[in-house]
Every structure is written in structure tokens, then in C-alpha cells.
Design a protein around this motif. Structure first.
Motif, PDB file in Angstrom:
ATOM      1  N   GLU A 103       6.395  15.657  11.107  1.00 56.44           N
ATOM      2  CA  GLU A 103       7.040  14.285  11.285  1.00 56.44           C
ATOM      3  C   GLU A 103       6.341  13.303  12.474  1.00 56.44           C
ATOM      4  OE1 GLU A 103       9.457  13.058   9.275  1.00 56.44           O
ATOM      5  OE2 GLU A 103       9.923  14.620   8.280  1.00 56.44           O
ATOM      6  N   VAL A 104       6.109  14.198  13.216  1.00 55.82           N
ATOM      7  CA  VAL A 104       5.172  13.481  14.468  1.00 55.82           C
ATOM      8  C   VAL A 104       3.932  12.765  14.030  1.00 55.82           C
ATOM      9  CG1 VAL A 104       4.083  13.858  16.696  1.00 55.82           C
ATOM     10  CG2 VAL A 104       6.351  14.818  16.564  1.00 55.82           C
ATOM     11  N   PHE A 109       1.363   6.422  10.273  1.00 52.36           N
ATOM     12  CA  PHE A 109       2.401   5.401   9.683  1.00 52.36           C
ATOM     13  C   PHE A 109       2.124   4.157  10.308  1.00 52.36           C
ATOM     14  CE2 PHE A 109       6.051   2.292   9.648  1.00 52.36           C
ATOM     15  CZ  PHE A 109       6.066   2.162   8.092  1.00 52.36           C
ATOM     16  N   TRP A 110       2.058   4.329  12.054  1.00 52.16           N
ATOM     17  CA  TRP A 110       1.995   3.102  12.572  1.00 52.16           C
ATOM     18  C   TRP A 110       0.500   2.962  12.997  1.00 52.16           C
ATOM     19  CZ3 TRP A 110       5.536  -0.150  13.211  1.00 52.16           C
ATOM     20  CH2 TRP A 110       6.689  -0.076  12.736  1.00 52.16           C
ATOM     21  N   SER A 111      -0.393   3.797  13.015  1.00 53.56           N
ATOM     22  CA  SER A 111      -1.885   3.458  12.811  1.00 53.56           C
ATOM     23  C   SER A 111      -2.411   2.601  11.676  1.00 53.56           C
ATOM     24  CB  SER A 111      -2.463   4.988  12.915  1.00 53.56           C
ATOM     25  OG  SER A 111      -2.263   5.708  14.102  1.00 53.56           O
ATOM     26  N   VAL A 112      -1.600   2.750  10.564  1.00 51.85           N
ATOM     27  CA  VAL A 112      -2.009   2.187   9.506  1.00 51.85           C
ATOM     28  C   VAL A 112      -1.696   0.689   9.472  1.00 51.85           C
ATOM     29  CG1 VAL A 112      -1.367   1.865   7.080  1.00 51.85           C
ATOM     30  CG2 VAL A 112      -2.391   4.027   7.791  1.00 51.85           C
ATOM     31  N   LEU A 113      -0.333   0.518   9.958  1.00 53.18           N
ATOM     32  CA  LEU A 113       0.386  -0.695  10.156  1.00 53.18           C
ATOM     33  C   LEU A 113      -0.427  -1.510  10.936  1.00 53.18           C
ATOM     34  CD1 LEU A 113       4.047  -0.367   9.111  1.00 53.18           C
ATOM     35  CD2 LEU A 113       2.256  -0.774   7.559  1.00 53.18           C
ATOM     36  N   LYS A 167       4.597  -1.030  -0.672  1.00 48.56           N
ATOM     37  CA  LYS A 167       3.445  -1.553  -1.173  1.00 48.56           C
ATOM     38  C   LYS A 167       2.502  -2.007   0.051  1.00 48.56           C
ATOM     39  CE  LYS A 167       1.692  -5.215  -4.179  1.00 48.56           C
ATOM     40  NZ  LYS A 167       2.022  -6.500  -4.974  1.00 48.56           N
ATOM     41  N   ASN A 168       3.157  -2.576   1.134  1.00 45.88           N
ATOM     42  CA  ASN A 168       2.461  -3.034   2.191  1.00 45.88           C
ATOM     43  C   ASN A 168       1.772  -1.791   3.041  1.00 45.88           C
ATOM     44  OD1 ASN A 168       1.526  -4.904   4.194  1.00 45.88           O
ATOM     45  ND2 ASN A 168       3.001  -3.960   5.727  1.00 45.88           N
ATOM     46  N   PHE A 169       2.455  -0.759   3.088  1.00 45.62           N
ATOM     47  CA  PHE A 169       1.820   0.534   3.689  1.00 45.62           C
ATOM     48  C   PHE A 169       0.556   1.131   2.821  1.00 45.62           C
ATOM     49  CE2 PHE A 169       1.350   5.051   3.797  1.00 45.62           C
ATOM     50  CZ  PHE A 169       1.076   5.423   5.392  1.00 45.62           C
ATOM     51  N   MET A 170       0.904   1.095   1.378  1.00 48.17           N
ATOM     52  CA  MET A 170      -0.356   1.484   0.832  1.00 48.17           C
ATOM     53  C   MET A 170      -1.314   0.845   0.771  1.00 48.17           C
ATOM     54  SD  MET A 170       1.319   4.565  -0.141  1.00 48.17           S
ATOM     55  CE  MET A 170      -0.239   4.859  -1.379  1.00 48.17           C
ATOM     56  N   TYR A 208      -7.439   1.005   5.872  1.00 45.41           N
ATOM     57  CA  TYR A 208      -7.686   1.780   7.166  1.00 45.41           C
ATOM     58  C   TYR A 208      -8.620   3.150   6.861  1.00 45.41           C
ATOM     59  CZ  TYR A 208      -6.084   5.001  10.743  1.00 45.41           C
ATOM     60  OH  TYR A 208      -6.134   5.875  11.942  1.00 45.41           O
ATOM     61  N   LEU A 209      -8.433   3.699   5.567  1.00 44.69           N
ATOM     62  CA  LEU A 209      -9.027   4.830   5.236  1.00 44.69           C
ATOM     63  C   LEU A 209     -10.563   4.704   4.779  1.00 44.69           C
ATOM     64  CD1 LEU A 209      -6.473   6.786   3.036  1.00 44.69           C
ATOM     65  CD2 LEU A 209      -7.532   7.310   5.078  1.00 44.69           C
ATOM     66  N   ASN A 210     -10.720   3.506   4.001  1.00 40.80           N
ATOM     67  CA  ASN A 210     -11.969   2.841   3.910  1.00 40.80           C
ATOM     68  C   ASN A 210     -12.949   4.040   3.235  1.00 40.80           C
ATOM     69  OD1 ASN A 210     -13.972   0.860   3.587  1.00 40.80           O
ATOM     70  ND2 ASN A 210     -14.795   1.395   5.548  1.00 40.80           N
ATOM     71  N   LEU A 211     -12.539   4.504   2.053  1.00 40.72           N
ATOM     72  CA  LEU A 211     -13.285   5.611   1.432  1.00 40.72           C
ATOM     73  C   LEU A 211     -14.092   5.014   0.333  1.00 40.72           C
ATOM     74  CD1 LEU A 211     -10.178   8.195   1.386  1.00 40.72           C
ATOM     75  CD2 LEU A 211     -12.386   8.239   2.777  1.00 40.72           C
ATOM     76  N   ASP A 212     -14.817   5.921  -0.080  1.00 44.41           N
ATOM     77  CA  ASP A 212     -15.665   5.597  -1.520  1.00 44.41           C
ATOM     78  C   ASP A 212     -14.810   6.464  -2.792  1.00 44.41           C
ATOM     79  OD1 ASP A 212     -17.648   4.289  -0.076  1.00 44.41           O
ATOM     80  OD2 ASP A 212     -18.532   6.138   0.447  1.00 44.41           O
ATOM     81  N   LEU A 213     -14.254   7.410  -2.118  1.00 39.92           N
ATOM     82  CA  LEU A 213     -13.498   8.098  -3.252  1.00 39.92           C
ATOM     83  C   LEU A 213     -12.386   8.957  -2.617  1.00 39.92           C
ATOM     84  CD1 LEU A 213     -13.426   9.722  -6.052  1.00 39.92           C
ATOM     85  CD2 LEU A 213     -14.828  11.324  -5.194  1.00 39.92           C
TER      86      LEU A 213
END
Length: 264
Positions: free
Chosen positions: A26-27, A33-37, A87-90, A96-101
Motif C-alpha cells: 500500500e505504501v 500513484f503520486w509519482s505518476v500524477l 484513465k488519467n492515471f493510466m 512516466y514509464l516511457n518504455l519501448d515494450l
């Protein structure tokens, strides 16, 4: 696997069996969650996805491409499952992740949501025969009972599908077992129906991935890799599972055949 990796895996196995596991989840979830937003918004990256259901090879595929691309297997897993309808988080999560895959089983059956944030993304589905897949699912979660104090994948992903606790499969009455298998079969059919219907998706049997790796690489837009060296999960204690013990296969023959597999 190196000694360091083995020690890390052993330490994690000990932690997940303790009552501390869920509070720590949970922590970490709240922090993610907040890092993303709160992260700076940017254009959505050209991420490719593998969204096969759990136990269909997403770990293997991610490992194959990890040496040539920014590849991740189920990143921010718990935080994502808790916020998968946000949807906003996703959308911001993908930026935020900025992945290729990204190879994430929790997106299986949710292509409409994924298309809302990544309408042009290449999406790969790895498939297994439904008997092999369902048997792998019920055996996998049964094997984790007593080893994981809070199996959030069972609770948040599979219990809503099965309508019974999936990890208690072998302890349930036969009627409940049949219900679980029926629900998993319907889920399998729907996931691959979605994949077959999407013009930016590719469905390929897991057993063909190594032989068709150049085709997979070209589809995903990623450099080709040498197959066979990525880590695979193995359940050495799995019980024999026979689909016809739980379902009348004639009810599913045509739908399963349209997705590339024979039941009878």
C-alpha cells in the motif's frame, strides 16, 4: 541466475509470506500513484505492448527484449491494478514509464482501455491451448497459498473473473470448480477474440515465439534478439488438469477453433 539474484528472490519470498507484505504494498502503491500524477506531462511514447493473460509468456517475452530495449514486465503492478479504470492515471503512467515494450497480463481483456490511451500501439498476444492455460492458472495460484500473505493478483484479477477464490480451486466442490473453469474459458475466448479483431494487434502461439522471433521483432518495431535465454516460470508441482473433466467441450469447439486451437 546469479547468486545475487537468487538471494534477492529468496529475500522477497520470505517477505511476501509475512503480514508486512500488504502494508508495504500500500505504501509503495501510494508513492507510485503520486509519482505518476505529479510527473511532468509529455507526449505519449511509442510503447509496444504484450497483453497476454497471466501464465501465457509475458515474463519470457519481456526478458527476451530486455537487452535491446526498455522492456518491463508488469511495472507498478499493484498500483496499476488499483487504478486501472482511472484513465488519467493510466495515460500518465505510460508517459512516466516511457518504455519501448511493456509486457503486462493485467491488460488482458482490457484492450478498449488501452486503446483509449495508446490508439496506435502495437499489441502482441501470446496464446496457449486453453487446457494448458487454465491448468496453469489454477495450479499456479494453488501453489502460492501459504507462500503469499496477500495474493493481490488472485484477489484483484482472477477472483472477479472466476467468481470464486481461484487459489482454493482444489479445495472447492466440483460445481464451483466447473464454474471457475467455465469462466476462465469464456475469458480466454474473449481475450483472443479482442486480439483477432484489432487491426494493430498480432496473436501468436507461445510455442512459436522462438522460431518467429524476427517476425515478432518486426511487428513490435524492436531490434531482433536471440531467443531462448530469458527466464521462464516453472511450476514443478502442478497437478494434471484435464479440461473435459469440467466442461462439455462440444460447447466450445467452434469458438476455440476460430482462435487457432482444436479441443477435440
Amino acid at each position: 541466475m546469479t547468486v545475487i539474484q537468487a538471494n534477492e528472490r529468496g529475500a522477497k519470498a520470505r517477505l511476501v509470506s509475512t503480514p508486512l507484505y500488504r502494508p508495504l504494498l500500500e505504501v509503495r502503491s501510494a508513492f507510485q500513484f503520486w509519482s505518476v500524477l505529479l510527473a511532468k506531462d509529455k507526449e505519449y511514447p511509442s510503447t509496444a505492448y504484450c497483453i497476454s493473460p497471466y501464465k501465457s509468456g509475458t515474463t519470457y517475452l519481456s526478458g527476451l527484449f530486455s537487452s535491446v530495449a526498455k522492456s518491463a514486465h508488469e511495472p507498478m503492478m499493484y498500483a496499476t491494478l488499483k487504478n486501472i479504470n482511472n484513465k488519467n492515471f493510466m495515460r500518465k503512467r505510460g508517459v512516466y514509464l516511457n518504455l519501448d515494450l511493456e509486457c503486462s497480463g493485467f491488460f488482458a481483456g482490457k484492450i478498449e482501455m488501452l486503446r483509449a490511451i495508446a490508439p496506435q500501439a502495437k499489441i502482441l498476444y501470446l496464446s496457449r491451448h486453453p487446457e494448458q492455460w487454465i491448468g496453469s492458472v489454477v495450479n499456479y495460484f494453488a501453489a502460492l497459498r501459504g507462500k503469499v500473505s496477500h495474493n493481490y493478483v488472485a484477489r484483484l484479477v482472477f477472483d472477479p473473473i472466476c467468481e470464486w477464490p481461484v487459489d482454493k480451486f482444489y479445495d472447492l466442490e466440483v460445481g464451483a470448480q466447473r464454474h471457475i473453469v467455465l469462466k476462465l474459458m469464456e475469458f480466454w475466448i474473449e481475450v483472443y477474440r479482442q486480439g483477432m479483431s484489432d487491426d494493430q494487434s498480432m496473436v501468436i502461439p507461445l510455442k512459436e515465439v522462438d522460431d518467429r522471433i524476427h517476425e515478432v521483432s518486426e511487428f513490435l518495431g524492436l531490434p531482433a534478439v536471440v531467443p531462448g535465454n530469458a527466464w521462464k516460470r516453472e511450476n514443478s508441482r502442478k497437478k494434471n488438469f484435464v479440461l473435459s473433466d469440467y466442461l462439455d467441450l462440444s460447447d466450445y469447439v467452434e469458438r476455440v477453433k476460430s482462435l487457432g486451437y482444436d479441443l477435440i
